[in-house]
Design a protein around this motif. Sequence first.
Motif, PDB file in Angstrom:
ATOM      1  N   ALA A  20       0.831  -1.204   0.000  1.00 47.06           N
ATOM      2  CA  ALA A  20       0.000   0.000   0.000  1.00 47.06           C
ATOM      3  C   ALA A  20       0.866   1.254   0.000  1.00 47.06           C
ATOM      4  CB  ALA A  20      -0.933  -0.010   1.211  1.00 47.06           C
ATOM      5  N   LEU A  21       1.869   1.287   0.858  1.00 47.44           N
ATOM      6  CA  LEU A  21       2.768   2.435   0.923  1.00 47.44           C
ATOM      7  C   LEU A  21       3.629   2.522  -0.335  1.00 47.44           C
ATOM      8  CD1 LEU A  21       3.877   4.840   2.449  1.00 47.44           C
ATOM      9  CD2 LEU A  21       5.339   3.281   3.762  1.00 47.44           C
ATOM     10  N   SER A  22       4.075   1.375  -0.827  1.00 50.61           N
ATOM     11  CA  SER A  22       4.886   1.352  -2.047  1.00 50.61           C
ATOM     12  C   SER A  22       4.128   1.934  -3.229  1.00 50.61           C
ATOM     13  CB  SER A  22       5.329  -0.086  -2.373  1.00 50.61           C
ATOM     14  OG  SER A  22       6.207  -0.573  -1.395  1.00 50.61           O
ATOM     15  N   GLU A  23       2.867   1.535  -3.359  1.00 44.28           N
ATOM     16  CA  GLU A  23       2.060   2.041  -4.472  1.00 44.28           C
ATOM     17  C   GLU A  23       1.810   3.547  -4.329  1.00 44.28           C
ATOM     18  OE1 GLU A  23       1.005   0.641  -7.218  1.00 44.28           O
ATOM     19  OE2 GLU A  23       1.867  -1.317  -6.769  1.00 44.28           O
ATOM     20  N   ALA A  24       1.566   4.010  -3.126  1.00 45.45           N
ATOM     21  CA  ALA A  24       1.341   5.444  -2.911  1.00 45.45           C
ATOM     22  C   ALA A  24       2.579   6.249  -3.303  1.00 45.45           C
ATOM     23  CB  ALA A  24       0.976   5.693  -1.453  1.00 45.45           C
ATOM     24  N   LEU A  25       3.751   5.684  -3.031  1.00 41.38           N
ATOM     25  CA  LEU A  25       5.001   6.382  -3.336  1.00 41.38           C
ATOM     26  C   LEU A  25       5.271   6.473  -4.841  1.00 41.38           C
ATOM     27  CD1 LEU A  25       7.219   4.897  -0.498  1.00 41.38           C
ATOM     28  CD2 LEU A  25       6.639   7.306  -0.786  1.00 41.38           C
ATOM     29  N   ARG A  26       4.576   5.676  -5.623  1.00 39.69           N
ATOM     30  CA  ARG A  26       4.765   5.711  -7.079  1.00 39.69           C
ATOM     31  C   ARG A  26       3.996   6.863  -7.727  1.00 39.69           C
ATOM     32  NH1 ARG A  26       4.417  -0.245  -6.372  1.00 39.69           N
ATOM     33  NH2 ARG A  26       6.556  -1.016  -6.505  1.00 39.69           N
ATOM     34  N   HIS A  27       3.195   7.548  -6.909  1.00 38.75           N
ATOM     35  CA  HIS A  27       2.447   8.695  -7.415  1.00 38.75           C
ATOM     36  C   HIS A  27       3.133   9.981  -6.954  1.00 38.75           C
ATOM     37  CE1 HIS A  27      -1.101   6.331  -8.799  1.00 38.75           C
ATOM     38  NE2 HIS A  27      -0.659   5.497  -7.881  1.00 38.75           N
ATOM     39  N   SER A  28       2.854  11.046  -7.621  1.00 40.55           N
ATOM     40  CA  SER A  28       3.559  12.300  -7.352  1.00 40.55           C
ATOM     41  C   SER A  28       2.963  13.121  -6.225  1.00 40.55           C
ATOM     42  CB  SER A  28       3.599  13.153  -8.630  1.00 40.55           C
ATOM     43  OG  SER A  28       2.261  13.442  -9.073  1.00 40.55           O
ATOM     44  N   LEU A  29       1.750  12.812  -5.821  1.00 40.72           N
ATOM     45  CA  LEU A  29       1.087  13.627  -4.805  1.00 40.72           C
ATOM     46  C   LEU A  29       1.659  13.383  -3.407  1.00 40.72           C
ATOM     47  CD1 LEU A  29      -2.678  13.383  -5.840  1.00 40.72           C
ATOM     48  CD2 LEU A  29      -1.090  15.273  -6.235  1.00 40.72           C
ATOM     49  N   PRO A  30       1.592  14.377  -2.535  1.00 39.60           N
ATOM     50  CA  PRO A  30       2.005  14.187  -1.142  1.00 39.60           C
ATOM     51  C   PRO A  30       1.157  13.109  -0.468  1.00 39.60           C
ATOM     52  CG  PRO A  30       1.739  16.522  -1.640  1.00 39.60           C
ATOM     53  CD  PRO A  30       1.176  15.764  -2.807  1.00 39.60           C
ATOM     54  N   ILE A  31       1.782  12.399   0.465  1.00 36.60           N
ATOM     55  CA  ILE A  31       1.131  11.281   1.144  1.00 36.60           C
ATOM     56  C   ILE A  31       0.895  11.631   2.608  1.00 36.60           C
ATOM     57  CG2 ILE A  31       1.380   8.864   1.849  1.00 36.60           C
ATOM     58  CD1 ILE A  31       3.331   8.560  -0.556  1.00 36.60           C
ATOM     59  N   PRO A 154       8.550 -10.753  -5.483  1.00 38.59           N
ATOM     60  CA  PRO A 154       9.466  -9.809  -4.815  1.00 38.59           C
ATOM     61  C   PRO A 154       8.737  -9.000  -3.751  1.00 38.59           C
ATOM     62  CG  PRO A 154       9.744  -9.711  -7.197  1.00 38.59           C
ATOM     63  CD  PRO A 154       8.525 -10.552  -6.948  1.00 38.59           C
ATOM     64  N   MET A 155       9.427  -8.724  -2.657  1.00 35.51           N
ATOM     65  CA  MET A 155       8.828  -7.914  -1.601  1.00 35.51           C
ATOM     66  C   MET A 155       8.659  -6.476  -2.084  1.00 35.51           C
ATOM     67  SD  MET A 155      10.219  -9.232   2.078  1.00 35.51           S
ATOM     68  CE  MET A 155      11.931  -8.773   1.858  1.00 35.51           C
ATOM     69  N   GLN A 156       7.584  -5.864  -1.615  1.00 34.77           N
ATOM     70  CA  GLN A 156       7.267  -4.496  -1.993  1.00 34.77           C
ATOM     71  C   GLN A 156       7.810  -3.531  -0.928  1.00 34.77           C
ATOM     72  OE1 GLN A 156       5.505  -3.502  -4.870  1.00 34.77           O
ATOM     73  NE2 GLN A 156       5.825  -5.629  -5.497  1.00 34.77           N
ATOM     74  N   ASP A 157       9.111  -3.287  -0.997  1.00 30.95           N
ATOM     75  CA  ASP A 157       9.738  -2.389  -0.030  1.00 30.95           C
ATOM     76  C   ASP A 157       9.603  -0.938  -0.486  1.00 30.95           C
ATOM     77  OD1 ASP A 157      10.494  -4.520   1.549  1.00 30.95           O
ATOM     78  OD2 ASP A 157      12.506  -4.665   0.690  1.00 30.95           O
ATOM     79  N   PRO A 158       8.941  -0.105   0.289  1.00 27.91           N
ATOM     80  CA  PRO A 158       8.735   1.296  -0.115  1.00 27.91           C
ATOM     81  C   PRO A 158      10.065   2.050  -0.243  1.00 27.91           C
ATOM     82  CG  PRO A 158       7.286   0.689   1.704  1.00 27.91           C
ATOM     83  CD  PRO A 158       8.273  -0.413   1.560  1.00 27.91           C
ATOM     84  N   GLU A 159      10.188   2.844  -1.306  1.00 25.65           N
ATOM     85  CA  GLU A 159      11.361   3.707  -1.491  1.00 25.65           C
ATOM     86  C   GLU A 159      11.078   5.030  -0.786  1.00 25.65           C
ATOM     87  OE1 GLU A 159      13.513   3.499  -5.356  1.00 25.65           O
ATOM     88  OE2 GLU A 159      11.664   2.517  -6.048  1.00 25.65           O
ATOM     89  N   LEU A 160      11.265   5.019   0.520  1.00 27.31           N
ATOM     90  CA  LEU A 160      10.890   6.176   1.330  1.00 27.31           C
ATOM     91  C   LEU A 160      11.668   7.433   0.962  1.00 27.31           C
ATOM     92  CD1 LEU A 160      10.667   4.278   4.723  1.00 27.31           C
ATOM     93  CD2 LEU A 160       8.749   5.174   3.407  1.00 27.31           C
ATOM     94  N   SER A 161      12.885   7.275   0.462  1.00 26.24           N
ATOM     95  CA  SER A 161      13.706   8.439   0.113  1.00 26.24           C
ATOM     96  C   SER A 161      13.103   9.233  -1.041  1.00 26.24           C
ATOM     97  CB  SER A 161      15.122   7.991  -0.246  1.00 26.24           C
ATOM     98  OG  SER A 161      15.092   7.118  -1.366  1.00 26.24           O
TER      99      SER A 161
END
Length: 489
Positions: A20-31, A154-161
């Motif tokens: 869920a977090l990984s997919e949100a990070l693929r969008h440009s909007l603030p989370i 593969p694990m869905q590790d969020p790219e928090l950076s």
Amino acid sequence: MQKVNVVWLKRDLRLKDHQALSEALRHSLPIIPVFCFEPSLVQAKQSDDRHWRFVWQSLVDMNQELQRWDAKVHIFYQEVLPVFQYLSAHYQVQQVFSHLETGIKITYERDKTMADFFASRAIVWKEFKQQGVLRGRKDRENWSKDWNTFMSEPMQDPELSKGKFLTLSNTFMQSIEQKEIPEKWKTVQPNMQKGGESIGKKYMDSFFSDRVKNYNRHISKPELSRKGCSRLSSYLAWGNLSMRQVYQIAEKKKKEKFQVRNLTNFQSRLRWHCHFIQKFEMECRMEFRNVNRGFDEMEKPLDEMKVKAWKEGRTGYPLIDACMRCLKETGYLNFRMRAMLVSFLTHHLWQDWRTGVDHLARLFLDFEPGIHYPQFQMQAGVTGINTVRIYNPVKQSQDHDPEGVFIKKWLHELKKVPSSLIHEPWKLTGIEQELFQVKIGVDYPAPIVELELAARFAREKIWQAQKLPSVQKDAERILNKHTVPNRWP
């Protein structure tokens, strides 16, 4: 108004393998990450402060890690709908990302309410499956194959950076009507496991590096299992660790030829873990009703005194009572002892499973609805498709706690009774009771039922019920719905 996306956290309190977090990070909007302590859920009959303390600790752990990325989970003590109504009044919420939750009726109804709300506001709600559990499945065809595929992805590790996080102001947080987080949730209980992804990882690392070597030998022992088992159940139940994450590390260790037999058995239990959650997802009415409707005809008169003795650990059977008192203090018990507690309540005491199902839900720190209700009914013998096991608590005690170490740890009134006598203290002579400073019926109760007679009565009643046409008919339905013939599971 500013456009944003929201990550709605539920039983997925981690930063690794979080789709869920990984997919949100693929969008440009603030989370905006949010978690809601829902009063309706906190007050539910299955809930206990131990659960919410563990969740609070998990959220604190997440926020400590998120500081590195100038981000945080916004914590509300309010129902989900008012929170999203308030968010929507101040921001243009475009999408909401969350994981599928196989929960109790309260959470299921809440999700339906939220689906309607999101639809009314043209908010896209994206849910992602956890544990290989699929909503809407009608039968078990290809379930095992699909589960293995999911666990191997593969694990869905969020790219928090790369994320853009929006932090809600203190004024915003204070302006929404909500309750204060209780101080008792913030107080550590030293006898219970502490919540959090970082703590869960320590348990996982210690298990896979060393403790796993005793897994098969100690899994049934009430005391030795506290170290020999993985102790990951709470971290899986509340989502500090993902099932896929744990499964893949076990697989990696096996490929290194490390503890292959122990790890293979451990992985099989991970599969069964998910199997039962899928079962509950497909037939959640078993939170309230016999999964096999035919057993509705079997009468079990309520005996409140017996149920009370069982809940308090005052049945007169040392292993039963030690297990219950241990659960109260620590929130953990190995599987065999849990099954024995349910068996004793529903067979020896001849009480309906519903008289104890919520009590144990409150005591289990790792309460997972999808496992709890199907397993409780299976151990209670009301499925019509499983072998009925009536555990003899004396034999279990002699087999798995022969020296009485576990019993003496939790039943202080029996601490001076020698190991050879501790499994059946009602047989102590008057002189022995004086010698060992315990008076049966005063300091420690006499047995509330006669073991063999009670077991024989239960066995005969269940056998009779299993022959009922209504039980056999519904057993066929259950087999068709929840199993694949000649294949696991």
